[in-house]
Design an enzyme around this catalytic site. Structure first.
Site, PDB file in Angstrom:
ATOM      1  N   GLN A 172     -12.395  -6.665  10.769  1.00 50.91           N
ATOM      2  CA  GLN A 172     -11.802  -5.327  10.578  1.00 50.91           C
ATOM      3  C   GLN A 172     -12.923  -4.325  10.330  1.00 50.91           C
ATOM      4  O   GLN A 172     -13.967  -4.689   9.780  1.00 50.91           O
ATOM      5  CB  GLN A 172     -10.784  -5.332   9.420  1.00 50.91           C
ATOM      6  CG  GLN A 172     -11.315  -5.478   8.013  1.00 50.91           C
ATOM      7  CD  GLN A 172     -11.466  -6.929   7.569  1.00 50.91           C
ATOM      8  OE1 GLN A 172     -11.796  -7.795   8.352  1.00 50.91           O
ATOM      9  NE2 GLN A 172     -11.273  -7.192   6.276  1.00 50.91           N
ATOM     10  N   TYR A 190       0.724   4.301  -2.511  1.00 56.38           N
ATOM     11  CA  TYR A 190      -0.418   5.214  -2.343  1.00 56.38           C
ATOM     12  C   TYR A 190      -0.245   6.041  -1.068  1.00 56.38           C
ATOM     13  O   TYR A 190      -0.286   7.272  -1.101  1.00 56.38           O
ATOM     14  CB  TYR A 190      -1.696   4.388  -2.284  1.00 56.38           C
ATOM     15  CG  TYR A 190      -2.973   5.192  -2.178  1.00 56.38           C
ATOM     16  CD1 TYR A 190      -3.470   5.889  -3.283  1.00 56.38           C
ATOM     17  CD2 TYR A 190      -3.708   5.230  -0.995  1.00 56.38           C
ATOM     18  CE1 TYR A 190      -4.664   6.612  -3.191  1.00 56.38           C
ATOM     19  CE2 TYR A 190      -4.896   5.944  -0.898  1.00 56.38           C
ATOM     20  CZ  TYR A 190      -5.376   6.638  -2.001  1.00 56.38           C
ATOM     21  OH  TYR A 190      -6.555   7.337  -1.897  1.00 56.38           O
ATOM     22  N   LYS A 205       0.685  10.015  -0.990  1.00 58.23           N
ATOM     23  CA  LYS A 205      -0.266  10.979  -0.428  1.00 58.23           C
ATOM     24  C   LYS A 205       0.361  11.759   0.734  1.00 58.23           C
ATOM     25  O   LYS A 205       0.045  12.929   0.951  1.00 58.23           O
ATOM     26  CB  LYS A 205      -1.521  10.247   0.052  1.00 58.23           C
ATOM     27  CG  LYS A 205      -2.412   9.734  -1.079  1.00 58.23           C
ATOM     28  CD  LYS A 205      -3.206  10.859  -1.719  1.00 58.23           C
ATOM     29  CE  LYS A 205      -4.215  10.349  -2.723  1.00 58.23           C
ATOM     30  NZ  LYS A 205      -5.003  11.440  -3.346  1.00 58.23           N
ATOM     31  N   ARG A 237       0.817  -1.211   0.000  1.00 56.87           N
ATOM     32  CA  ARG A 237       0.000   0.000   0.000  1.00 56.87           C
ATOM     33  C   ARG A 237       0.855   1.267   0.000  1.00 56.87           C
ATOM     34  O   ARG A 237       0.325   2.381  -0.105  1.00 56.87           O
ATOM     35  CB  ARG A 237      -0.892   0.043   1.253  1.00 56.87           C
ATOM     36  CG  ARG A 237      -2.117  -0.827   1.183  1.00 56.87           C
ATOM     37  CD  ARG A 237      -2.945  -0.667   2.452  1.00 56.87           C
ATOM     38  NE  ARG A 237      -4.105  -1.506   2.383  1.00 56.87           N
ATOM     39  CZ  ARG A 237      -5.371  -1.066   2.304  1.00 56.87           C
ATOM     40  NH1 ARG A 237      -5.641   0.214   2.336  1.00 56.87           N
ATOM     41  NH2 ARG A 237      -6.368  -1.901   2.218  1.00 56.87           N
TER      42      ARG A 237
HETATM   43  P1  NAD Z   1     -11.087   7.276  -9.027  1.00 59.49           P
HETATM   44  O1  NAD Z   1     -10.040   6.278  -9.353  1.00 59.49           O
HETATM   45  O2  NAD Z   1     -12.502   6.979  -9.435  1.00 59.49           O
HETATM   46  O3  NAD Z   1     -10.733   8.693  -9.623  1.00 59.49           O
HETATM   47  C1  NAD Z   1      -9.412   9.132  -9.838  1.00 59.49           C
HETATM   48  C2  NAD Z   1      -9.386   9.852 -11.181  1.00 59.49           C
HETATM   49  O4  NAD Z   1      -8.047  10.300 -11.409  1.00 59.49           O
HETATM   50  C3  NAD Z   1      -9.746   8.943 -12.342  1.00 59.49           C
HETATM   51  O5  NAD Z   1     -10.660   9.586 -13.200  1.00 59.49           O
HETATM   52  C4  NAD Z   1      -8.412   8.698 -13.046  1.00 59.49           C
HETATM   53  O6  NAD Z   1      -8.556   8.414 -14.417  1.00 59.49           O
HETATM   54  C5  NAD Z   1      -7.679   9.987 -12.752  1.00 59.49           C
HETATM   55  N1  NAD Z   1      -6.226   9.863 -12.802  1.00 59.49           N
HETATM   56  C6  NAD Z   1      -5.440   8.909 -12.233  1.00 59.49           C
HETATM   57  N2  NAD Z   1      -4.145   9.119 -12.503  1.00 59.49           N
HETATM   58  C7  NAD Z   1      -4.110  10.281 -13.254  1.00 59.49           C
HETATM   59  C8  NAD Z   1      -3.079  11.018 -13.857  1.00 59.49           C
HETATM   60  N3  NAD Z   1      -1.786  10.662 -13.741  1.00 59.49           N
HETATM   61  N4  NAD Z   1      -3.403  12.121 -14.577  1.00 59.49           N
HETATM   62  C9  NAD Z   1      -4.699  12.509 -14.705  1.00 59.49           C
HETATM   63  N5  NAD Z   1      -5.729  11.839 -14.175  1.00 59.49           N
HETATM   64  C10 NAD Z   1      -5.429  10.733 -13.453  1.00 59.49           C
HETATM   65  O7  NAD Z   1     -11.009   7.538  -7.462  1.00 59.49           O
HETATM   66  P2  NAD Z   1     -11.925   8.414  -6.513  1.00 59.49           P
HETATM   67  O8  NAD Z   1     -12.491   7.494  -5.514  1.00 59.49           O
HETATM   68  O9  NAD Z   1     -12.812   9.294  -7.297  1.00 59.49           O
HETATM   69  O10 NAD Z   1     -10.804   9.275  -5.781  1.00 59.49           O
HETATM   70  C11 NAD Z   1     -10.556  10.642  -6.103  1.00 59.49           C
HETATM   71  C12 NAD Z   1      -9.502  11.188  -5.157  1.00 59.49           C
HETATM   72  O11 NAD Z   1      -9.962  11.065  -3.806  1.00 59.49           O
HETATM   73  C13 NAD Z   1      -8.174  10.418  -5.236  1.00 59.49           C
HETATM   74  O12 NAD Z   1      -7.109  11.332  -5.131  1.00 59.49           O
HETATM   75  C14 NAD Z   1      -8.213   9.525  -4.009  1.00 59.49           C
HETATM   76  O13 NAD Z   1      -6.923   9.221  -3.541  1.00 59.49           O
HETATM   77  C15 NAD Z   1      -9.003  10.368  -3.027  1.00 59.49           C
HETATM   78  N6  NAD Z   1      -9.653   9.518  -2.015  1.00 59.49           N
HETATM   79  C16 NAD Z   1     -10.754   8.762  -2.324  1.00 59.49           C
HETATM   80  C17 NAD Z   1     -11.315   7.940  -1.361  1.00 59.49           C
HETATM   81  C18 NAD Z   1     -12.534   7.095  -1.630  1.00 59.49           C
HETATM   82  O14 NAD Z   1     -12.969   6.362  -0.741  1.00 59.49           O
HETATM   83  N7  NAD Z   1     -13.137   7.140  -2.781  1.00 59.49           N
HETATM   84  C19 NAD Z   1     -10.750   7.878  -0.074  1.00 59.49           C
HETATM   85  C20 NAD Z   1      -9.627   8.649   0.189  1.00 59.49           C
HETATM   86  C21 NAD Z   1      -9.087   9.475  -0.784  1.00 59.49           C
HETATM   87  N1  UDP Z   2     -12.593  -6.261   1.575  1.00 57.77           N
HETATM   88  C1  UDP Z   2     -13.247  -7.485   1.683  1.00 57.77           C
HETATM   89  N2  UDP Z   2     -13.747  -8.039   0.535  1.00 57.77           N
HETATM   90  C2  UDP Z   2     -13.661  -7.439  -0.682  1.00 57.77           C
HETATM   91  C3  UDP Z   2     -12.998  -6.187  -0.764  1.00 57.77           C
HETATM   92  C4  UDP Z   2     -12.466  -5.627   0.387  1.00 57.77           C
HETATM   93  O1  UDP Z   2     -13.357  -8.074   2.759  1.00 57.77           O
HETATM   94  O2  UDP Z   2     -14.157  -8.018  -1.666  1.00 57.77           O
HETATM   95  C5  UDP Z   2     -12.068  -5.646   2.830  1.00 57.77           C
HETATM   96  C6  UDP Z   2     -10.626  -5.170   2.733  1.00 57.77           C
HETATM   97  O3  UDP Z   2      -9.726  -6.214   3.042  1.00 57.77           O
HETATM   98  C7  UDP Z   2     -10.614  -4.067   3.779  1.00 57.77           C
HETATM   99  C8  UDP Z   2     -12.035  -3.479   3.709  1.00 57.77           C
HETATM  100  O4  UDP Z   2     -12.825  -4.487   3.081  1.00 57.77           O
HETATM  101  O5  UDP Z   2     -10.429  -4.614   5.064  1.00 57.77           O
HETATM  102  C9  UDP Z   2     -12.121  -2.201   2.920  1.00 57.77           C
HETATM  103  O6  UDP Z   2     -11.465  -2.418   1.679  1.00 57.77           O
HETATM  104  P1  UDP Z   2     -11.416  -1.314   0.531  1.00 57.77           P
HETATM  105  O7  UDP Z   2     -10.479  -1.817  -0.520  1.00 57.77           O
HETATM  106  O8  UDP Z   2     -12.801  -0.962   0.118  1.00 57.77           O
HETATM  107  O9  UDP Z   2     -10.846  -0.018   1.251  1.00 57.77           O
HETATM  108  P2  UDP Z   2      -9.530   0.232   2.143  1.00 57.77           P
HETATM  109  O10 UDP Z   2      -8.943  -1.057   2.580  1.00 57.77           O
HETATM  110  O11 UDP Z   2      -8.617   1.008   1.257  1.00 57.77           O
HETATM  111  O12 UDP Z   2     -10.069   0.993   3.287  1.00 57.77           O
END
Ligand code: NAD
Ligand code: UDP
Length: 329
Positions: A213, A149, A153, A146
């Protein structure tokens, strides 16, 4: 008489799950929106309904390359968010977070734009403090699967703080906890999309580990509301907020503090689809999977007058409905 021009706003990652909701919201508020995306995990389907709006422009571009333009506000979302996607090309994930952030901060510094960056609860790693507060520095493996990422970040946050100190860039960060809703990628491997797609297909529901979890799940509309409110905050107010809380840069957690085990989530999904014949199966837990996660949202409440409005059952029902109408035969 002066005429108020529409705000010009850049949304990187605008064709992704969250970016598409943000673009829609900003257009509804009368802004001119440029959506910049390389379509790695995003899709034209997510923004299809927006393209007819003359105030919306799509630009196919990679944030690791510099981008120029004059904007009032920049929302930096570009980065794959789901483990299977960000682990597919981990070096590219680091570049997207770090070079992408440098490019957007340079743009903000050179043009005077305000910048909001989407950070993540992953910067807390497998947390030793529960619930997680912004002042907690985290417990992160630098060399795990992980890390591309999480560490990308974390560096992006450091860059935000340094550009703010060195150049006075007007920057703010949201640390987003697990967020879900329509427009999620159906194969992104995240738990809500997996369980919904599996239950709709009458396929086994895959719980990783023993399902004890926990995670906290925030509906997308609640997050977008917090982001828009944070962007609207004047710099002076954020400076005072940082001073008050001893923060190196303006940052708030955004998430829903409701905490559920993954087993509870599987049961809720099946309860919403009573005709599904899916059964729960157990699979190995992936590396570095955090055991507990729950946001402390005291600071977001104080600064933004915000708290989540959509309970898990309601958001889950809307999300399952989206997957059913969009992807199931
Ligand atoms: P997502 O993957 O749906 O969206 C990310 C977008 O970024 C996509 O459209 C992808 O094509 C674009 N992208 C990726 N690499 C790129 C690059 N090099 N240049 C231009 N575009 C690029 O994910 P999301 O869930 O919409 O997440 C959006 C943001 O929020 C991300 O930065 C993610 O880390 C952050 N975030 C999301 C969550 C969540 O639960 N969804 C949680 C924490 C943080
Ligand atoms: N997870 C799971 N089954 C799935 C996908 C995810 O049990 O099919 C679990 C995963 O191991 C984690 C939690 O669900 O403990 C959330 O996973 P997700 O990938 O959605 O988000 P993150 O781990 O990044 O919070």
């Amino acid at each position: 008489m002066s005429v108020r021009l529409p705000k010009k706003i850049l949304v990187t990652g605008g064709a992704g799950f969250l970016g598409s909701h943000l673009c829609r919201r900003l257009l509804a508020e009368g802004a001119e929106v440029t959506c910049l995306d390389n379509l790695f995990t995003g899709s034209k389907r997510n923004i299809g309904a927006l393209t007819a709006n003359p105030a919306f422009t799509f630009v196919l571009h990679d944030v690791t390359q510099p981008y120029r333009g004059q904007f009032d506000e920049i929302y930096n979302l570009a980065c794959p968010a789901s483990p299977i996607h960000y682990q597919k090309n981990p070096v590219e994930t680091v570049k997207t977070s770090v070079l992408g952030m440098i490019n957007m901060l340079d743009l903000a510094r050179d043009t005077g734009a305000r910048l909001l960056h989407t950070s993540t609860s992953e910067i807390y790693g497998d947390p030793l403090v529960h619930p997680q507060v912004e002042s907690y520095w985290g417990n992160v493996n630098t060399i795990g699967i992980r890390s591309c990422y999480d560490e990308g970040k974390r560096v992006a946050e450091t860059l935000a703080a340094d550009y703010r100190r060195a150049y006075g860039v007007d920057v703010r960060l949201v640390r987003i906890f697990n967020t879900y809703g329509p427009n999620m990628h159906p194969q992104d491997g995240r738990v809500i999309s997996n369980f919904a797609m599996q239950a709709l297909a009458n396929a086994p529901i895959t719980i990783y580990g023993d399902g004890s979890q926990t995670r906290s799940f925030q509906y997308c509309d609640d997050l977008i509301e917090a982001m828009v409110r944070l962007m609207a905050k004047p710099k002076a107010e954020l400076d005072a907020f940082c001073e008050r809380h001893g923060l190196g840069t303006p940052v708030v957690n955004t998430g829903n503090p409701g905490e559920y085990t993954i087993r509870e989530l599987a049961e809720k999904t099946l309860a919403l689809l009573p005709d599904s014949t899916s059964r729960i199966v157990y699979a190995p837990l992936p590396g570095d999977d955090p055991k507990r996660r729950k946001p402390d949202i005291t600071l977001a409440k104080e600064l933004l007058g915000w708290e989540p409005q959509v309970p898990l059952d309601e958001g889950l029902a809307k999300t399952i409905d989206y997957f059913r109408t969009t992807f199931s035969k």
